[in-house]
Scaffold this active site. Structure first.
Site, PDB file in Angstrom:
ATOM      1  N   ARG A 151       0.842  -1.208   0.000  1.00  0.00           N
ATOM      2  CA  ARG A 151       0.000   0.000   0.000  1.00  0.00           C
ATOM      3  C   ARG A 151       0.875   1.256   0.000  1.00  0.00           C
ATOM      4  O   ARG A 151       0.567   2.235  -0.678  1.00  0.00           O
ATOM      5  CB  ARG A 151      -0.951  -0.022   1.202  1.00  0.00           C
ATOM      6  CG  ARG A 151      -1.905   1.158   1.228  1.00  0.00           C
ATOM      7  CD  ARG A 151      -2.975   1.029   2.295  1.00  0.00           C
ATOM      8  NE  ARG A 151      -2.426   1.159   3.637  1.00  0.00           N
ATOM      9  CZ  ARG A 151      -3.143   1.008   4.750  1.00  0.00           C
ATOM     10  NH1 ARG A 151      -4.431   0.702   4.681  1.00  0.00           N
ATOM     11  NH2 ARG A 151      -2.586   1.154   5.934  1.00  0.00           N
TER      12      ARG A 151
ATOM     13  N   LYS B 207      -2.634   6.847   1.159  1.00  0.00           N
ATOM     14  CA  LYS B 207      -2.439   7.141   2.583  1.00  0.00           C
ATOM     15  C   LYS B 207      -1.404   8.260   2.665  1.00  0.00           C
ATOM     16  O   LYS B 207      -0.222   8.036   2.905  1.00  0.00           O
ATOM     17  CB  LYS B 207      -2.008   5.878   3.330  1.00  0.00           C
ATOM     18  CG  LYS B 207      -2.271   5.975   4.824  1.00  0.00           C
ATOM     19  CD  LYS B 207      -2.179   4.608   5.467  1.00  0.00           C
ATOM     20  CE  LYS B 207      -2.121   4.694   6.968  1.00  0.00           C
ATOM     21  NZ  LYS B 207      -3.260   5.321   7.610  1.00  0.00           N
TER      22      LYS B 207
ATOM     23  N   GLU C 111     -16.136   6.330   5.410  1.00  0.00           N
ATOM     24  CA  GLU C 111     -15.380   5.636   6.461  1.00  0.00           C
ATOM     25  C   GLU C 111     -15.307   6.561   7.668  1.00  0.00           C
ATOM     26  O   GLU C 111     -16.006   7.576   7.714  1.00  0.00           O
ATOM     27  CB  GLU C 111     -13.978   5.274   5.956  1.00  0.00           C
ATOM     28  CG  GLU C 111     -13.159   6.479   5.532  1.00  0.00           C
ATOM     29  CD  GLU C 111     -11.738   6.140   5.101  1.00  0.00           C
ATOM     30  OE1 GLU C 111     -11.228   5.076   5.470  1.00  0.00           O
ATOM     31  OE2 GLU C 111     -11.135   6.980   4.410  1.00  0.00           O
TER      32      GLU C 111
END
Ligand code: PXG
Length: 294
Positions: free
Chosen positions: A52, A151, A184
């Site tokens: 990721r 991220k 989220e």
């Protein structure tokens, strides 16, 4: 023993672990990060976290000066150097030191920091009794602005949402996307169960591809619980039988109230409890072992 931090290839004591004020990570939030847990010497799903990290870096056109294999080794070495059996790892890769202008071309070398430290765990009481959420007025960044699957070091929307939650006496804030659909929470993914089916917002609704989220989907499939990644509104969550959060820090936290609506019977649900128990068995097994010396 002082905590040792990896900074650009060197292990330095925590107090000497510094980066330049000209680093574009500091000046502009230009960088990416990961938060990873170590359980009994097992770095949980390290490969997935590293994948990721490199995907986030690729999308923001940041070339990490280590191969993924080197990054895995450096991460394991940092935990080993600190002799920690249980820890929280923070990987931060920023654009590096440049000048005061925004142009990233002025940043010669990305900064690589690996911190392995202790984590303030949530109390068991939270897992036993569940948490309350409030919906934040601040929305999740839209895909058109910055893909929420990255991220990145830009967490201002999420931080503002977290401030709202804390002011309202809630643990976490629910964040909607710019269409008003559930995305989220500020540092957690969200799941619901209705009539035996596990549902979570599809990533394209504005969620980070959580490593814990993926682990929970794997556990649910193994337990033959029907799952779907879908589109959810607040109405769906308010009327769910069970709701829970997933995240590296949170693991699986039951949600018993959202915006003052009681969820299910107001207690952590049976499926949530089963998934948490399954996760706690998985967390010491699924990952990479720390190469401790001596
Ligand atoms: N959504 C967002 C926006 C996140 O930042 C998650 C979901 C959960 O993903 P993982 O891979 O952790 O299952 C995150 C996680 C923490 C912490 O201490 C977590 C995050 C950021 C800062 C702290 O749990 N990101």
């Amino acid at each position: 023993m002082p905590v040792l931090v990896y900074v650009d290839g060197k292990m330095v004591p925590k107090e000497q672990a510094t980066v330049s004020v000209f680093d574009h990570g500091f000046l502009y939030g230009d960088g990416v990060f990961e938060g990873i847990r170590v359980y009994e010497g097992n770095v949980f799903r390290l490969k997935e976290h590293i994948d990721r990290l490199y995907e986030s870096a690729k999308t923001i056109a940041l070339e990490i000066p280590l191969t993924p294999e080197e990054m895995i080794r450096a991460t394991l070495e940092t935990v080993a150097a600190n002799g920690q059996k249980d820890a929280y790892i923070r990987l931060v890769i920023s654009r590096g030191a440049g000048d005061l202008g925004i142009d990233p071309a002025k940043c010669r070398k990305p900064t690589v920091v690996i911190i392995s430290d202790t984590i303030q765990l949530f109390p068991q009481e939270l897992y036993d009794n569940g948490a309350a959420l409030v919906t934040a007025s601040v929305r999740r960044i839209p895909m058109e602005a910055l893909d929420p699957r990255i991220k990145s070091l830009n967490y201002l929307n999420n931080i503002l949402a977290k401030i709202e939650a804390k002011r309202a006496g809630a643990l976490e804030a629910l964040m909607l996307n710019h269409h008003g659909l559930v995305a989220e929470c500020t540092a957690d993914n969200i799941f619901m169960i209705r009539q035996g089916t596990l549902k979570t917002p599809d990533l394209m609704q504005g969620a980070l591809g959580g490593i814990t989220r993926a682990a929970v989907l794997d556990l649910a499939r193994k337990a033959s619980i029907p799952c779907c990644e879908t589109v959810l509104g607040l109405h769906d969550l308010y009327n769910a039988d069970e709701v829970f959060l997933t995240g590296t820090g949170a693991e699986i936290v039951p949600v018993i109230a959202i915006d003052g609506r009681r969820i299910g019977d107001g207690k952590p649900g049976a499926t949530t409890k089963k998934l948490l128990a399954d996760f706690r068995l998985l967390r010491t097994k699924d990952g990479m072992k720390v190469p401790y010396r001596g």
